[in-house]
Design an enzyme around this catalytic site. Structure first.
Site, PDB file in Angstrom:
ATOM      1  N   LYS B  75       0.870  -1.179   0.000  1.00 51.21           N
ATOM      2  CA  LYS B  75       0.000   0.000   0.000  1.00 51.21           C
ATOM      3  C   LYS B  75       0.906   1.227   0.000  1.00 51.21           C
ATOM      4  O   LYS B  75       1.959   1.223   0.652  1.00 51.21           O
ATOM      5  CB  LYS B  75      -0.880  -0.034   1.256  1.00 51.21           C
ATOM      6  CG  LYS B  75      -1.883   1.118   1.364  1.00 51.21           C
ATOM      7  CD  LYS B  75      -2.749   0.981   2.610  1.00 51.21           C
ATOM      8  CE  LYS B  75      -3.807   2.072   2.706  1.00 51.21           C
ATOM      9  NZ  LYS B  75      -4.657   1.940   3.900  1.00 51.21           N
ATOM     10  N   SER B 150      -9.769   2.117   3.126  1.00 49.86           N
ATOM     11  CA  SER B 150      -8.863   2.884   2.285  1.00 49.86           C
ATOM     12  C   SER B 150      -7.859   2.030   1.504  1.00 49.86           C
ATOM     13  O   SER B 150      -7.284   2.525   0.540  1.00 49.86           O
ATOM     14  CB  SER B 150      -8.089   3.879   3.147  1.00 49.86           C
ATOM     15  OG  SER B 150      -7.181   3.195   4.006  1.00 49.86           O
ATOM     16  N   SER B 174     -10.011  -0.238   7.287  1.00 50.70           N
ATOM     17  CA  SER B 174      -9.395  -0.065   5.960  1.00 50.70           C
ATOM     18  C   SER B 174      -8.709  -1.292   5.371  1.00 50.70           C
ATOM     19  O   SER B 174      -8.328  -1.267   4.204  1.00 50.70           O
ATOM     20  CB  SER B 174      -8.391   1.089   5.997  1.00 50.70           C
ATOM     21  OG  SER B 174      -9.069   2.315   5.967  1.00 50.70           O
TER      22      SER B 174
END
Lengths: 110, 484
Positions: B75, B150, B174
């Site tokens: 990420k 997210s 997330s």
């Protein structure tokens, strides 16, 4: 369980309102530039969010000790010994503006 | 080959059925064939192929670990030395990190090959991946839908098998919510289990990193490599790290599953409810016992979170001042204007909203009514879990109230967006480990996630329960047609 549509409407109907002037004051505290139109938009959405937050008042928390951290831990101490090497050049390479090892900003002292 | 799990790829590498270079090229090709998903912000082909070559040498010499040569993606919230690290923001859109996050270092040392950095909501603030400066990610099951957020890029990339695994972070859901919406397995470890060093901070008392994978078996392998005390993270837990894989095969007879009655009320979609009930039936067949528990304060988790997380964010994000790194506005007359314009131009609308909410909640005169009150509620929410765990070994329920929604559907309505995390947020507030595993599809073919919540540092139990479920179901093996 209070959730989605009903919850959202309940939130909207008793929305706390926050004024455009308050938004401007908060934005300045947070050093966020806003124009007039944006300030109005944020006044609306922040009011909605505050309305959601006001739901907290449904529970009496008198005498409950605040929880700052999930593990209720204390900060560790370590030996007072150097752990980092000097990497100033590497770290300053990503800065917008530097000179002679210093970070440059607009003049603050006239 | 691209359908294989991390465990399967590792054994194919070990038996020389495939080389790391071949695998790396295969996934790089898949990434470039599926650019429409917008799952990646950066693809680092040159470094990936170089790392694969190193891995192949290690494999040839017999000097390889369990993950050597397996491709992966990070990420874009994890700092990667010499590689663009944007956190989904214009503020860091040209930031090349001068150091590695601990998680990056650990997976690199394990010999994994980083393919690139995945797209995400700006500063991890969002539940749909629509707040990214680099544009929304599309859900591989239906590209008109959001992937969740997210960690939406990581979830979409794993679901489309553009990478066998990806890292994610979870502050209020997330990892788990996008895992549910994309039909993959996602684990948020206990707070403090995985180092936060070099993980760009959102809300420091809630942030935690974890693996996003196809299976629980893979999540265990990855957690083995990611977890552990780190002196560079001041809140890193000094807990023993077990072998998370060792308990996977144990049967679950007699284990007690707690169902919080508050998670099955109004607002839960009928399809999700049905899938969760069916998953519980599987668990009963495996010998588990189901008991009802109560988390009476769980409906207050969202209000509580939307004070605490923005308060911490407003403080954490004050570092973006256009002085030491990141974006700086081009026009200003003095220092204050430089700060204000830099932050006005560098941050997107949702990030600004949260900074302002946090600033307001922490400002003089409001602190007790908001911040202190929220911290007291946090205690009540954590105590609810403590009581529930006196009656059960694990808590289960839905990960999200509905399946994936359409792009644009909720992006103009922050409060509606926040409600997506209704079942996940309380877990972060308490600091417990949580997991989402694929548990079926709704009538429109959209994936559904089952959430498992465990006791502090009991990730091994969650992984065991998820693994046993995945031995008798095949939801986790299903692939979107478009990318198969």
């Amino acid at each position: 369980m209070i959730i989605c549509p009903t919850f959202t409407e309940a939130v909207r109907s008793n929305a706390m309102s926050i004024s455009v002037d308050e938004v401007k004051k908060i934005a300045h505290l947070a050093r966020l530039g806003l124009d007039e139109q944006e300030a109005q938009g944020y006044a609306d959405s922040l009011s909605q969010i505050l309305g959601l937050i006001e739901q907290m008042n449904a529970v009496d928390t008198t005498g409950v000790s605040p929880m700052a951290h999930p593990l209720d831990m204390h900060l560790r101490l370590r030996e007072d010994a150097p752990t980092e090497s000097d990497q100033r050049e590497k770290f300053q390479k990503v800065a917008p503006s530097t000179e002679a090892g210093l970070y440059l900003v607009p003049r603050v002292i006239e | 080959m691209y359908r294989k799990t991390v465990a399967e790829l590792a054994s194919a590498l070990a038996t020389k059925a495939v080389s790391s270079t071949e695998l790396t090229q295969l996934y790089l090709d898949r990434i470039s064939a599926h650019q429409e998903l917008n799952a990646f912000i950066t693809v680092d082909a040159d470094n990936a192929l170089a790392a694969a070559k190193v891995a192949d040498t290690r494999l040839a010499k017999g000097d390889a670990g369990a993950l050597t040569g397996v491709p992966m993606a990070h990420k874009d919230i994890f700092c990667t030395d010499g590689v663009l690290t944007t956190c989904g923001s214009r503020m860091l859109s040209e930031f090349v990190s001068p150091y590695n996050a601990t998680v990056v270092e650990k997976l690199h040392d394990a010999g994994m090959v980083m393919l690139g950095k995945t797209n995400m909501d700006e500063f991890a603030m969002g539940s749909s991946n629509e707040t990214s400066f680099f544009g929304p990610v599309k859900n591989p099951w239906d590209t008109t839908l959001v992937p969740g957020g997210s960690s939406g890029g990581s979830a979409a990339a794993v679901a489309a098998r553009l990478t066998p695994m990806a890292t994610g972070t979870d502050t209020g859901g997330s990892i788990r919510q996008p895992a549910a919406l994309c039909g993959i397995t996602g684990l948020k470890p206990s707070y403090g289990r995985v180092s936060r060093f070099g993980m760009i901070a959102f809300a420091s008392s809630l942030d935690q990193a974890g693996p996003m994978t196809q299976t629980a078996e893979d999540a265990a392998l990855l957690l083995n490599a990611m977890a552990g005390f780190d002196s560079r993270d001041s809140t890193s837990a000094q807990e023993e790290v077990p072998d998370f894989s060792s308990q996977l095969g144990h049967d679950i007879k007699g284990l007690k599953i707690g169902l919080p009655k508050e998670f099955f009320g109004e607002g839960l979609s009928a399809d999700v409810d049905k899938a969760i009930q069916a998953a519980l039936d599987e668990y009963k067949k495996l010998g588990a016992e189901v008991v009802e528990v109560s988390l009476p304060n769980s409906s207050l988790a969202i209000p509580c979170y939307y004070v605490l997380a923005p308060a911490e964010a407003s403080s954490n994000l004050s570092r973006y001042d256009g002085v030491r790194y990141g974006y700086r506005a081009s026009e200003y007359t003095d220092l204050v204007e430089m700060y204000e314009r830099t932050r006005a131009e560098g941050f997107g609308a949702e990030v600004k909203r949260r900074i302002m909410i946090g600033t307001y909640a922490l400002s003089a005169g409001y602190y007790d009514a908001y911040y202190l009150k929220a911290q007291q509620l946090r205690r009540l929410i954590a105590e609810d879990f403590k009581r529930a765990f006196e009656q059960c070994d694990v808590i289960m329920g839905p990960t999200a109230p509905s399946t994936a929604f359409a792009l644009g559907d909720k992006s103009e309505d922050p409060v509606a967006m926040y409600l997506n995390d209704i079942y996940t947020i309380s877990v972060n507030l308490a600091g417990l480990p949580g997991m989402s595993v694929p548990a079926g599809f709704d009538g429109n073919g959209r994936p559904i996630g089952l959430q498992l919540i465990g006791q502090y540092f009991d990730e091994a139990r969650l992984l065991q329960l998820a693994h046993q479920y995945q031995q008798v179901t095949d939801w986790h093996q299903q692939l979107p047609e478009e990318v198969a």
